[in-house]
Design a protein around this motif. Structure first.
Motif, PDB file in Angstrom:
ATOM      1  N   ALA A   1       0.808  -1.220   0.000  1.00 26.08           N
ATOM      2  CA  ALA A   1       0.000   0.000   0.000  1.00 26.08           C
ATOM      3  C   ALA A   1       0.842   1.271   0.000  1.00 26.08           C
ATOM      4  CB  ALA A   1      -0.967  -0.028   1.175  1.00 26.08           C
ATOM      5  N   PRO A   2       1.936   1.382   0.777  1.00 24.04           N
ATOM      6  CA  PRO A   2       2.725   2.613   0.721  1.00 24.04           C
ATOM      7  C   PRO A   2       3.278   2.939  -0.662  1.00 24.04           C
ATOM      8  CG  PRO A   2       3.222   1.441   2.734  1.00 24.04           C
ATOM      9  CD  PRO A   2       2.351   0.524   1.918  1.00 24.04           C
ATOM     10  N   ASP A   3       3.507   1.921  -1.509  1.00 22.78           N
ATOM     11  CA  ASP A   3       3.902   2.220  -2.888  1.00 22.78           C
ATOM     12  C   ASP A   3       2.813   3.023  -3.592  1.00 22.78           C
ATOM     13  OD1 ASP A   3       6.504   0.907  -3.158  1.00 22.78           O
ATOM     14  OD2 ASP A   3       5.424  -0.980  -2.971  1.00 22.78           O
ATOM     15  N   VAL A   4       1.560   2.592  -3.393  1.00 20.74           N
ATOM     16  CA  VAL A   4       0.430   3.315  -3.984  1.00 20.74           C
ATOM     17  C   VAL A   4       0.329   4.717  -3.401  1.00 20.74           C
ATOM     18  CG1 VAL A   4      -2.086   3.355  -4.254  1.00 20.74           C
ATOM     19  CG2 VAL A   4      -0.833   1.201  -4.489  1.00 20.74           C
ATOM     20  N   TYR A   5       0.514   4.843  -2.084  1.00 19.18           N
ATOM     21  CA  TYR A   5       0.443   6.161  -1.452  1.00 19.18           C
ATOM     22  C   TYR A   5       1.465   7.112  -2.080  1.00 19.18           C
ATOM     23  CZ  TYR A   5      -1.643   3.331   2.367  1.00 19.18           C
ATOM     24  OH  TYR A   5      -2.394   2.457   3.111  1.00 19.18           O
ATOM     25  N   MET A   6       2.663   6.615  -2.330  1.00 25.06           N
ATOM     26  CA  MET A   6       3.707   7.475  -2.900  1.00 25.06           C
ATOM     27  C   MET A   6       3.400   7.837  -4.350  1.00 25.06           C
ATOM     28  SD  MET A   6       7.338   6.203  -1.311  1.00 25.06           S
ATOM     29  CE  MET A   6       7.210   4.519  -1.921  1.00 25.06           C
ATOM     30  N   VAL A   7       2.941   6.863  -5.132  1.00 23.66           N
ATOM     31  CA  VAL A   7       2.603   7.147  -6.533  1.00 23.66           C
ATOM     32  C   VAL A   7       1.509   8.200  -6.622  1.00 23.66           C
ATOM     33  CG1 VAL A   7       1.589   6.190  -8.646  1.00 23.66           C
ATOM     34  CG2 VAL A   7       3.322   4.887  -7.399  1.00 23.66           C
ATOM     35  N   ASP A   8       0.483   8.047  -5.803  1.00 26.46           N
ATOM     36  CA  ASP A   8      -0.686   8.927  -5.880  1.00 26.46           C
ATOM     37  C   ASP A   8      -0.496  10.246  -5.143  1.00 26.46           C
ATOM     38  OD1 ASP A   8      -1.792   6.875  -7.291  1.00 26.46           O
ATOM     39  OD2 ASP A   8      -3.144   6.193  -5.709  1.00 26.46           O
ATOM     40  N   GLY A   9       0.609  10.395  -4.433  1.00 30.24           N
ATOM     41  CA  GLY A   9       0.887  11.646  -3.753  1.00 30.24           C
ATOM     42  C   GLY A   9       0.266  11.772  -2.380  1.00 30.24           C
ATOM     43  N   SER A  10      -0.295  10.676  -1.850  1.00 28.87           N
ATOM     44  CA  SER A  10      -0.883  10.731  -0.515  1.00 28.87           C
ATOM     45  C   SER A  10       0.198  10.883   0.552  1.00 28.87           C
ATOM     46  CB  SER A  10      -1.712   9.472  -0.240  1.00 28.87           C
ATOM     47  OG  SER A  10      -2.753   9.340  -1.184  1.00 28.87           O
TER      48      SER A  10
ATOM     49  N   ALA B   1       0.143  -4.492 -10.888  1.00 32.04           N
ATOM     50  CA  ALA B   1       0.191  -4.769  -9.456  1.00 32.04           C
ATOM     51  C   ALA B   1      -0.239  -3.550  -8.648  1.00 32.04           C
ATOM     52  CB  ALA B   1       1.602  -5.200  -9.061  1.00 32.04           C
ATOM     53  N   LEU B   2       0.212  -2.370  -9.037  1.00 33.31           N
ATOM     54  CA  LEU B   2      -0.197  -1.141  -8.359  1.00 33.31           C
ATOM     55  C   LEU B   2      -1.705  -0.954  -8.423  1.00 33.31           C
ATOM     56  CD1 LEU B   2       2.592   1.293  -9.584  1.00 33.31           C
ATOM     57  CD2 LEU B   2       2.121   0.763  -7.187  1.00 33.31           C
ATOM     58  N   GLU B   3      -2.286  -1.227  -9.571  1.00 34.49           N
ATOM     59  CA  GLU B   3      -3.728  -1.038  -9.718  1.00 34.49           C
ATOM     60  C   GLU B   3      -4.508  -2.008  -8.843  1.00 34.49           C
ATOM     61  OE1 GLU B   3      -7.074   0.731 -10.484  1.00 34.49           O
ATOM     62  OE2 GLU B   3      -5.108   1.475 -11.131  1.00 34.49           O
ATOM     63  N   LEU B   4      -4.022  -3.229  -8.722  1.00 33.90           N
ATOM     64  CA  LEU B   4      -4.705  -4.185  -7.856  1.00 33.90           C
ATOM     65  C   LEU B   4      -4.671  -3.715  -6.398  1.00 33.90           C
ATOM     66  CD1 LEU B   4      -6.114  -6.894  -7.344  1.00 33.90           C
ATOM     67  CD2 LEU B   4      -3.836  -7.906  -7.052  1.00 33.90           C
ATOM     68  N   VAL B   5      -3.510  -3.294  -5.927  1.00 37.31           N
ATOM     69  CA  VAL B   5      -3.414  -2.819  -4.547  1.00 37.31           C
ATOM     70  C   VAL B   5      -4.289  -1.583  -4.354  1.00 37.31           C
ATOM     71  CG1 VAL B   5      -1.860  -1.904  -2.781  1.00 37.31           C
ATOM     72  CG2 VAL B   5      -1.116  -3.804  -4.221  1.00 37.31           C
ATOM     73  N   ARG B   6      -4.277  -0.691  -5.322  1.00 37.88           N
ATOM     74  CA  ARG B   6      -5.092   0.528  -5.245  1.00 37.88           C
ATOM     75  C   ARG B   6      -6.575   0.199  -5.162  1.00 37.88           C
ATOM     76  NH1 ARG B   6      -3.185   2.727  -9.480  1.00 37.88           N
ATOM     77  NH2 ARG B   6      -1.673   4.147  -8.511  1.00 37.88           N
ATOM     78  N   SER B   7      -7.001  -0.878  -5.795  1.00 38.57           N
ATOM     79  CA  SER B   7      -8.415  -1.247  -5.827  1.00 38.57           C
ATOM     80  C   SER B   7      -8.941  -1.717  -4.479  1.00 38.57           C
ATOM     81  CB  SER B   7      -8.642  -2.356  -6.861  1.00 38.57           C
ATOM     82  OG  SER B   7      -8.153  -3.615  -6.385  1.00 38.57           O
ATOM     83  N   GLY B   8      -8.025  -2.083  -3.569  1.00 34.90           N
ATOM     84  CA  GLY B   8      -8.444  -2.597  -2.270  1.00 34.90           C
ATOM     85  C   GLY B   8      -8.949  -4.022  -2.313  1.00 34.90           C
ATOM     86  N   LYS B   9      -8.705  -4.732  -3.410  1.00 34.81           N
ATOM     87  CA  LYS B   9      -9.225  -6.084  -3.574  1.00 34.81           C
ATOM     88  C   LYS B   9      -8.208  -7.162  -3.194  1.00 34.81           C
ATOM     89  CE  LYS B   9     -12.477  -4.697  -7.208  1.00 34.81           C
ATOM     90  NZ  LYS B   9     -12.885  -4.864  -8.615  1.00 34.81           N
TER      91      LYS B   9
END
Length: 362
Positions: A44-53, A343-351
């Motif tokens: 999840a932190p990878d997604v947070y960094m990509v999305d700017g959270s 992989a990023l999109e799957l984690v981002r989806s919360g699924k």
């Protein structure tokens, strides 16, 4: 004439931008090893960094992605004990660019690496380091449970029956927390998770399993514990999960929150809002509750864990088959960049639930 060496990495190059880039290949300095990476993980932190959270500075780019790694040691710096060229390892990467997982070659301090046994695959091994370290650090450093003289424990701890709540126990962090508590001799773990994980969590060592969606979750938890609990670990750490944990902890309890704190009720909030400390207007805990925000990247501030956890404790547990790796959601199709983006999109989806998202690097 010198030739600059380089290798491929998948990195964030700007807010919302992930690209395949070339990074310079460097040699290990004393205390470090170089590893040819086979697999890495997206969390999840990878997604947070990509999305700017999670805020980053423009000068931080490029930021390679990937947390844990598995692969083969190909170079060893001076003063490295235990590891040699050809050893297969898994490792927990810190924040340095040269150590992040989604690149063909990484440089790692030897204390971040665990040698894996011959009968374990690199795919299984990569699922272990980050959540194993997080769970171990949370239990024995942050929550302050006494560390057994031997690990696994050969005698039961004084408070072996103390109820310990793991909220979000179906997550990979929760799964390792249950296993570590079992190995330390604690026998009264209460696991809050989706019912589809209950049988597996009991096999790992949970005594009680309760579905977080049932309306009487708090009452069931208190009955299982014989009263409100003294020790709790929130593996999701969102507004909604903190409120549920707050309902079942007693005065002067210790509560460990795996940071960051998310708005809403899920690991990847739709709003993208998150905090590294509990905002005063969102704090459900009483003033007498000791709330700790867990920052796993600081675990090596604990000198014992730095020197022992990955270099000695984890290899021994793996050799004795005492730790079960997480289930895998593998991404090994398409180009390196395509695999990572999927992989990023799957984690981002919360699924993702109870699985580790793994990307084949090479």
């Amino acid at each position: 004439m010198s030739t600059t060496r380089s290798h491929t990495a998948i990195a964030i190059t700007g807010k919302g931008i992930v690209e395949s880039i070339q990074l310079p290949t460097v040699d290990p300095i004393p205390g470090e090893v170089q590893v040819n990476v086979a697999y890495s993980t997206i969390v999840a932190p990878d997604v947070y960094m990509v999305d700017g959270s999670l805020l980053t500075k423009p000068e931080d780019y490029p930021i390679p992605l990937g947390l844990s790694v598995s692969g083969t040691v190909v170079a060893v710096g001076d003063g490295v004990p235990r590891l040699k060229v050809g050893d297969r390892v898994c490792a927990f990467t810190l924040t340095q660019r040269k150590s992040k997982g989604l690149q063909l070659k990484v440089i790692l301090h030897h204390t971040l690496c665990a040698k894996i046994p011959d009968n374990m695959s690199l795919e299984d091994a990569v699922t272990i380091p980050d959540n194993f370290v997080t769970a171990f650090y949370t239990i024995f450093d942050q929550l302050g449970l006494p560390f057994p003289l031997q690990f696994p424990a050969t005698t039961a701890p004084q408070d072996a029956e103390v109820p310990i709540l793991i909220y979000g126990a179906g997550s990979t962090a929760g799964q390792y927390a249950i296993q570590i508590l079992r190995l330390a001799g604690y026998v009264n773990v209460i696991a809050i998770a989706s019912s589809r994980h209950h049988e597996y969590l009991r096999s790992l060592g949970a005594k009680h399993t309760i579905d977080y969606r049932v309306p009487d979750m708090a009452d069931r938890t208190i009955r299982a514990a014989g009263g409100k609990v003294q020790l709790a670990m929130d593996c999701i750490t969102a507004e909604g999960t903190m409120k549920r944990v707050a309902q079942v902890v007693r005065p002067k309890a210790k509560v460990a929150l795996l940071l960051p704190i998310k708005e809403g009720d899920s690991l990847v909030p739709e709003s993208g809002k998150m905090w590294m400390a509990v905002p005063s207007d969102k704090n459900p805990f009483g003033e007498d509750i000791k709330v700790m925000g867990v920052r796993t990247f600081l675990y090596q501030d604990n000198e014992y864990m730095k020197e022992k956890l990955m270099p000695e404790i984890l290899p021994q547990l793996l050799k004795e088959n005492l730790i079960k790796p997480s289930q895998i959601r593998m991404f090994n199709q398409g180009t390196f960049l395509e695999r990572t983006l999927a992989a990023l999109e799957l984690v981002r989806s919360g699924k993702v639930s109870g699985e580790k998202v793994v990307v084949q690097v090479a």
